[in-house]
Structure formats: structure tokens, C-alpha cells
Design an enzyme around this catalytic site. Structure first.
Site, PDB file in Angstrom:
ATOM      1  N   LYS A 198       0.834  -1.206   0.000  1.00 13.17           N
ATOM      2  CA  LYS A 198       0.000   0.000   0.000  1.00 13.17           C
ATOM      3  C   LYS A 198       0.866   1.253   0.000  1.00 13.17           C
ATOM      4  O   LYS A 198       0.546   2.245  -0.685  1.00 13.17           O
ATOM      5  CB  LYS A 198      -0.910   0.002   1.230  1.00 13.17           C
ATOM      6  CG  LYS A 198      -2.087  -0.954   1.155  1.00 13.17           C
ATOM      7  CD  LYS A 198      -2.995  -0.780   2.367  1.00 13.17           C
ATOM      8  CE  LYS A 198      -4.226  -1.650   2.274  1.00 13.17           C
ATOM      9  NZ  LYS A 198      -5.139  -1.457   3.441  1.00 13.17           N
ATOM     10  N   LYS A 252     -23.686  -3.289  -6.637  1.00 11.76           N
ATOM     11  CA  LYS A 252     -23.063  -4.093  -5.583  1.00 11.76           C
ATOM     12  C   LYS A 252     -24.124  -4.854  -4.795  1.00 11.76           C
ATOM     13  O   LYS A 252     -23.943  -6.026  -4.442  1.00 11.76           O
ATOM     14  CB  LYS A 252     -22.261  -3.183  -4.652  1.00 11.76           C
ATOM     15  CG  LYS A 252     -21.293  -3.908  -3.728  1.00 11.76           C
ATOM     16  CD  LYS A 252     -20.539  -2.921  -2.863  1.00 11.76           C
ATOM     17  CE  LYS A 252     -19.710  -1.955  -3.693  1.00 11.76           C
ATOM     18  NZ  LYS A 252     -18.944  -1.016  -2.856  1.00 11.76           N
ATOM     19  N   CYS A 300     -27.091   4.530   6.723  1.00 10.87           N
ATOM     20  CA  CYS A 300     -25.796   5.157   6.359  1.00 10.87           C
ATOM     21  C   CYS A 300     -25.414   4.874   4.909  1.00 10.87           C
ATOM     22  O   CYS A 300     -24.249   4.585   4.623  1.00 10.87           O
ATOM     23  CB  CYS A 300     -24.686   4.673   7.286  1.00 10.87           C
ATOM     24  SG  CYS A 300     -24.975   4.993   9.026  1.00 10.87           S
ATOM     25  N   PRO A 341     -25.810   7.985  -1.437  1.00  6.86           N
ATOM     26  CA  PRO A 341     -27.039   8.571  -2.001  1.00  6.86           C
ATOM     27  C   PRO A 341     -28.175   7.596  -2.263  1.00  6.86           C
ATOM     28  O   PRO A 341     -29.128   7.949  -2.951  1.00  6.86           O
ATOM     29  CB  PRO A 341     -26.530   9.178  -3.305  1.00  6.86           C
ATOM     30  CG  PRO A 341     -25.404   8.291  -3.717  1.00  6.86           C
ATOM     31  CD  PRO A 341     -24.738   7.874  -2.444  1.00  6.86           C
ATOM     32  N   GLY A 342     -28.096   6.374  -1.749  1.00  6.61           N
ATOM     33  CA  GLY A 342     -29.254   5.496  -1.796  1.00  6.61           C
ATOM     34  C   GLY A 342     -29.223   4.417  -2.852  1.00  6.61           C
ATOM     35  O   GLY A 342     -30.283   3.994  -3.322  1.00  6.61           O
ATOM     36  N   PHE A 374     -28.447   1.205  -2.507  1.00  5.17           N
ATOM     37  CA  PHE A 374     -29.101  -0.001  -1.995  1.00  5.17           C
ATOM     38  C   PHE A 374     -30.621   0.148  -2.052  1.00  5.17           C
ATOM     39  O   PHE A 374     -31.335  -0.765  -2.452  1.00  5.17           O
ATOM     40  CB  PHE A 374     -28.661  -0.265  -0.550  1.00  5.17           C
ATOM     41  CG  PHE A 374     -27.306  -0.905  -0.426  1.00  5.17           C
ATOM     42  CD1 PHE A 374     -26.447  -0.996  -1.501  1.00  5.17           C
ATOM     43  CD2 PHE A 374     -26.883  -1.421   0.784  1.00  5.17           C
ATOM     44  CE1 PHE A 374     -25.207  -1.586  -1.388  1.00  5.17           C
ATOM     45  CE2 PHE A 374     -25.653  -2.019   0.920  1.00  5.17           C
ATOM     46  CZ  PHE A 374     -24.796  -2.104  -0.162  1.00  5.17           C
ATOM     47  N   ASP A 420     -24.191   0.474   4.804  1.00  5.26           N
ATOM     48  CA  ASP A 420     -23.092   0.677   3.856  1.00  5.26           C
ATOM     49  C   ASP A 420     -22.281   1.925   4.199  1.00  5.26           C
ATOM     50  O   ASP A 420     -21.774   2.603   3.316  1.00  5.26           O
ATOM     51  CB  ASP A 420     -23.671   0.790   2.440  1.00  5.26           C
ATOM     52  CG  ASP A 420     -22.626   0.576   1.366  1.00  5.26           C
ATOM     53  OD1 ASP A 420     -21.744  -0.272   1.553  1.00  5.26           O
ATOM     54  OD2 ASP A 420     -22.687   1.261   0.322  1.00  5.26           O
ATOM     55  N   LYS A 458     -21.076  -3.274   5.726  1.00 10.19           N
ATOM     56  CA  LYS A 458     -19.736  -3.115   5.155  1.00 10.19           C
ATOM     57  C   LYS A 458     -18.711  -2.915   6.251  1.00 10.19           C
ATOM     58  O   LYS A 458     -18.936  -2.145   7.192  1.00 10.19           O
ATOM     59  CB  LYS A 458     -19.718  -1.921   4.201  1.00 10.19           C
ATOM     60  CG  LYS A 458     -18.347  -1.656   3.577  1.00 10.19           C
ATOM     61  CD  LYS A 458     -18.442  -0.684   2.429  1.00 10.19           C
ATOM     62  CE  LYS A 458     -18.861   0.698   2.869  1.00 10.19           C
ATOM     63  NZ  LYS A 458     -18.932   1.646   1.749  1.00 10.19           N
TER      64      LYS A 458
END
Length: 558
Positions: A126, A162, A190, A193-194, A196, A279, A319
Site C-alpha cells: 500500500k 453491488k 448510512c 445517495p441510496g 441499496f 453501507d 460493510k
């Protein structure tokens, strides 16, 4: 100076390294007729046969089909490995060992739930990747990830696809069939912008089910983008956003969690919803190696909200970022005991070079367990109390700006700060050999996979000519597997918005054209920086650095 014989570029390393002859071969043309074997073709006779049908010089200048990588099988069906707890939620007396563990922040023991050596290798990789300039990073990411072209399909955000990926693997949209609920209900936490929310409502409509959803997220940049969602019925009839008792949507505040739970339980006759999705995430620039550490309270509050709103038999997904610390592993252990089965999944739509993954929980065994709810509230209260005074400001809704009071872990250690490091006696987790073995196995596998993905990203940044995967074919296969619309033309538009565009409609998703150099939403596209600087790229990133050890690293922990 005029008249001087001194060459001002003699000591310029880049000038010295510049080849005098271009390394790119010119287009190869067939030799003229006079240099071919055999008699020349008859003049002014179009019907006269040629020596070879490919003798036309123009044929060699026509574009050829792209060459794709075929060295790796890219799956489109997500395989889920479930972990089942045979004991009842209360069995074994582990609930008596719940405690809020507070300690001074120190070094983490990565050998506890993984292997320190491979975690160190991941962190080193990383750090190596961090030197890549943004332009090269975006370009490399779009080419190295075989699933990058999947994008956001017809939805407002990539997270919708997803969710489709997870749904195809776990059957979230059929949760009401297991709970016995006539209509499909869900809570989205959480996740502005929606994405899911948009997918779940769209899927329920496609399945011919009535649905109802509630969501809580922060007001601000990442608020619910309801006006852009691809939904036919009036949203106010099927989805209700909620921003807590104080109107901020801050899930760290107990009163907001309780207010959201009261709203849902009142609307569902105190039964709860069939599915809870979470999420949440925020910017951790400056301490990316400890993203898990910075996300602990967020994940805890999402789990707490789930326990207060999910009905018995319902499903949950959240998540997370890495699972190296006792705090996070103990939180997963609580889910393991209270659901029939759980799994740790890295969706195909989650970029392979990041540490994102999802805890998927199937069928809640006991609704609203008071012992767990009270304990998680106590832990959240302690975490809020341990925050410095200057972090009392409200959290912000942004993926580009750090939260108020953000401090890298190294500075916390240097300042001798304290934090909540555990939720129970860690021996509870250590003595459950089945659970511990699965956590270690998943951590080792995902750590190695992420390191390999980062190394691949580095190679693509160093070599712009490196062959890519057939992303168009992979996209088509995945969308078909997840039962999503497959566009006829991959480079075409989402025609649903063409009519709006012609009549002056303002929609941010009008142009759905894919570009390997596309920036995240809101960032400017610098076309001038797209030129091929392959020589500079190879010099900048040292394409061959570390390649001697890659095969050894790849097989060491298999």
C-alpha cells in the site's frame, strides 16, 4: 550564452535517457509490386487476380481486434461460504463475559486473527502504491480490475449494482418469504445517495412484490438522491428518509438510533423489517492503513440499529474494512451467535485493491436481544465520552473530507490516548475454534488477494500497454447472472434519459459512456493527460521492481 559550445542538457538525466530512435516500430506495409516474386499484376484490369488477397497495403493499416488477457479465469457467479453456529444464542454463558474494554492505544497484534508477516507485506505494498500520481492511478485501476466496466448500470450509484451482486448470491430480496411477511420491508442505514434503496425497490417491483423502506443517512453531500432514482411509483409512498431526532442523521447519537427504531417498529406493528442494510464509510486519507480502526464506532452503531429494527428471521449485511482487531472480530462474533449463518464476502463489484468487504447475516434467531442492545449502547456511550473535546462537532456527510477531529493512529499512540478495544473477554473468541479458524482463514486469503491486486495495479501504472481483460464480456455475464438489464451497445447511452435530455431535462446520468480514464463523479476529466507516456511510466514506477519475489509471495500462504 551565444557562441558557447557548452550543451545545457549534457547533465540532464531524462535527456540522456531519451532514445534517439523511437522504440515504436512504424506500420509495416507490403513491398511494392516491383519487389514481389512473380510477374507484376496487369495494369488497369480490376478483375486480374492478385498474388495474395492481403497484398493491398491498406489492409495492414486497418484496426485489428484487441488482444485480451486469458491467463486467469474471471468468474461471474459469487460463491458464498457460510459459517453456521450450532449453539443457541445464549448457550455457553458467553453473554456473562460481555464487557466494555478500555485501554491505552498501542500496537496491534496482527498474529491474533491473521499473520503479521503477510499484513506487513500488504502495508508495504500500500505504501508503494501511494506514490502513484492520481492520473496514472485512475487509469491503472480502470484497466487492472476485470469488473471495472460494470459501473452503476441504470442506477444512481455503483452501490446499487453491488447490492444486486450480493442479492444474487444471498437472496436478500426474498427475505420476506422466510419471515412470513406479506410485503417486503427494509431499512437502509448510512447509505446515501441510496444505491441499496434504489435497487431493492426496483427489484421488488420487478418481482411483483409490494415494498416499503426506511432510511437514515447524514444530511449533506451524500444525502439520499431520491430525485435521480430509476423508480416508477411515487417514492414518498414506498420510502421514507429519516434524519434522527436532531435532524442530522448522525447515527453516533443514541437518540437518533432510538428515534429510527421507533419509526420503523410503529409502521410495522412492532414486528420490524425483513432486511437491514448498512453501507457506511468515510474519508480516512492520511491513515489508510488503519481504516478498520477509524470505522469501529460506525460499524457498532449500524449493528446496534439493526438489532432494534430487524424482525426474527430477517437478514442483515454491513460493510467493514479488514478484521484484524479484537473489537471488530468480537462484533462479528455477536452476529455469528445471533444469526443462523453468516459469511464474509468480497463482492465482485468491490474493487479488489481496497480492503472493503461485507458481513452477510442470514435469519435472525432472536429479535431485539436486550442484553446485546444494552451492551452496545454502553459501548457507544463510552466511545463518545473518550473523544477529545474538539471532536464534539457533528460528523459530516462527505467522501472527500475527513471527519472533525480525525487523527492518525500513530498520533493517538504518541498522545497516550485511550479507546474502546473490546466488547467482551477475548477468550470467548479464542476458545471457539470453529469461528476463530474461519476468521483467520478469511483474513489470510483476503490479505493475500488484496496484496496481489495492489501489485497488479502497480504493474498497470508502470506499463500503459499491458493487455486488459475483456471487460465488456465480463460485464455482460455479470449483469445477466444478477438479472439486471444488459445494454445492447456497451458504449451507448442509458436511453431512458435521452428524452429528458432532448427536452432540457437535467439528469446527471444522461451520458453512461464508459471510459478507461473516467474519474469519480464530480471530478474534472483532464483529456490532455491521457497521452501515452510509456517511457516515463516505466522509469517512474520501475516496472520490474520486486517481480523476482512475486511468485514466492503468491504461494507462501496458500
Amino acid at each position: 550564452m551565444e557562441g558557447s559550445t557548452t550543451d545545457p542538457y549534457t547533465n540532464d538525466p531524462e535527456y540522456i535517457a531519451t532514445p534517439l530512435v523511437s522504440p515504436i516500430a512504424p506500420p509495416r506495409l507490403n513491398p511494392p509490386p516491383s519487389q514481389r516474386n512473380g510477374p507484376p499484376p496487369q495494369a488497369n484490369n480490376r478483375d486480374a487476380p492478385r498474388d495474395n488477397p492481403r497484398d493491398n497495403p491498406r489492409d495492414n493499416l486497418r484496426p485489428t481486434a484487441p488482444v485480451f488477457r486469458n491467463d486467469k479465469n474471471i468468474p461471474h457467479q459469487q460463491v458464498v461460504q457460510w459459517l453456521v453456529c450450532e449453539a443457541s444464542p445464549e448457550e455457553g454463558g458467553w453473554l456473562d463475559k460481555l464487557e466494555v474494554v478500555v485501554e491505552k492505544i498501542g500496537e496491534l497484534d496482527y498474529d491474533l486473527f491473521c499473520v503479521k508477516e503477510i499484513v506487513d507485506e500488504l502495508f508495504a505494498t500500500k505504501t508503494k502504491i501511494s506514490v502513484i500520481v492520481p492520473h496514472d492511478l485512475y487509469r491503472a485501476r480502470s484497466r487492472a480490475n476485470p469488473y471495472e466496466a460494470i459501473g452503476k448500470s441504470i442506477f444512481v450509484n455503483r452501490s446499487a449494482v453491488k447490492m444486486a451482486n450480493l442479492d444474487a448470491a444471498c437472496g436478500f430480496s426474498q427475505a420476506n418469504q422466510r419471515t412470513g411477511s406479506a410485503d417486503f420491508t427494509f431499512a437502509d442505514i448510512c447509505s446515501g445517495p441510496g444505491g441499496f434503496t434504489e435497487y431493492l425497490l426496483w427489484r421488488a417491483d420487478r418481482n411483483g412484490m409490494k415494498s416499503r423502506g426506511w432510511g437514515m443517512t447524514l444530511r449533506g453531500e451524500q444525502d439520499f438522491a431520491l430525485e435521480n432514482m430509476n423508480l416508477q411509483p411515487p417514492l414518498k409512498e414506498v420510502f421514507a428518509p429519516f434524519y434522527g431526532e436532531d435532524g442530522t442523521g448522525d447515527i453516533y447519537k443514541d437518540e437518533n438510533i432510538k428515534g429510527f427504531a421507533a419509526l420503523i417498529n410503529g409502521a410495522t406493528e412492532d414486528k420490524g423489517v425483513d432486511l437491514v442494510t448498512a453501507d457506511g464509510g468515510f474519508n480516512v486519507t492520511g491513515d489508510e492503513l488503519h481504516q478498520e480502526d477509524h470505522s469501529r464506532q460506525l460499524v457498532l452503531c449500524q449493528v446496534l440499529t439493526m438489532f432494534m429494527t430487524l424482525r426474527k428471521g430477517g437478514d442483515f449485511t454491513v460493510k467493514v474494512f479488514d478484521l484484524y482487531t479484537p473489537f471488530m472480530v468480537e462484533l462479528v462474533y455477536i452476529l455469528y451467535r445471533f444469526f443462523e449463518k453468516i459469511a464474509i464476502i468480497k463482492p465482485f463489484t468491490s474493487r479488489p485493491a481496497n480492503s472493503e468487504r461485507y458481513i452477510v447475516c442470514h435469519s435472525l434467531r432472536a429479535s431485539r436481544p436486550s442484553a446485546i442492545i444494552n451492551h452496545l449502547f454502553a459501548a457507544n456511550e463510552r466511545m463518545n465520552a473518550l473523544k477529545p473535546n474538539y471532536t464534539s462537532a457533528d460528523v459530516i456527510s462527505s467522501h472527500t473530507t475527513q471527519q472533525p477531529g480525525f487523527l492518525p493512529r500513530s498520533l493517538k499512540v504518541q498522545n497516550g490516548m485511550e479507546e474502546v478495544t473490546g466488547l467482551m473477554n477475548v477468550d470467548v473468541v479464542k476458545t471457539d475454534k470453529t469461528f476463530l479458524s474461519r476468521i483467520r482463514t478469511v483474513n489470510i486469503r483476503m490479505t493475500m488477494s488484496q496484496k496481489e491486486a495492489l501489485q497488479e495495479l502497480y504493474r498497470y501504472a508502470a506499463d500503459v500497454r499491458r493487455a486488459t481483460y475483456d471487460q465488456v464480456r465480463i460485464r455482460r455475464q455479470c449483469l445477466q447472472e444478477w438479472n439486471l438489464p444488459v445494454p445492447e451497445e456497451f458504449h451507448g447511452r442509458d436511453t431512458r434519459h435521452d428524452e429528458q435530455h432532448r427536452h432540457g431535462g437535467n439528469d446527471r446520468r444522461t451520458d453512461q459512456r464508459f471510459s478507461p480514464y473516467k474519474r469519480p463523479d464530480g471530478e474534472r476529466d483532464n483529456r490532455d493527460s491521457r497521452h501515452d507516456h510509456s517511457r516515463q511510466d516505466r522509469t517512474r514506477y520501475d516496472r520490474d521492481a520486486g517481480s523476482r519475489h512475486e511468485d514466492r509471495d503468491r504461494n507462501r500462504y496458500r
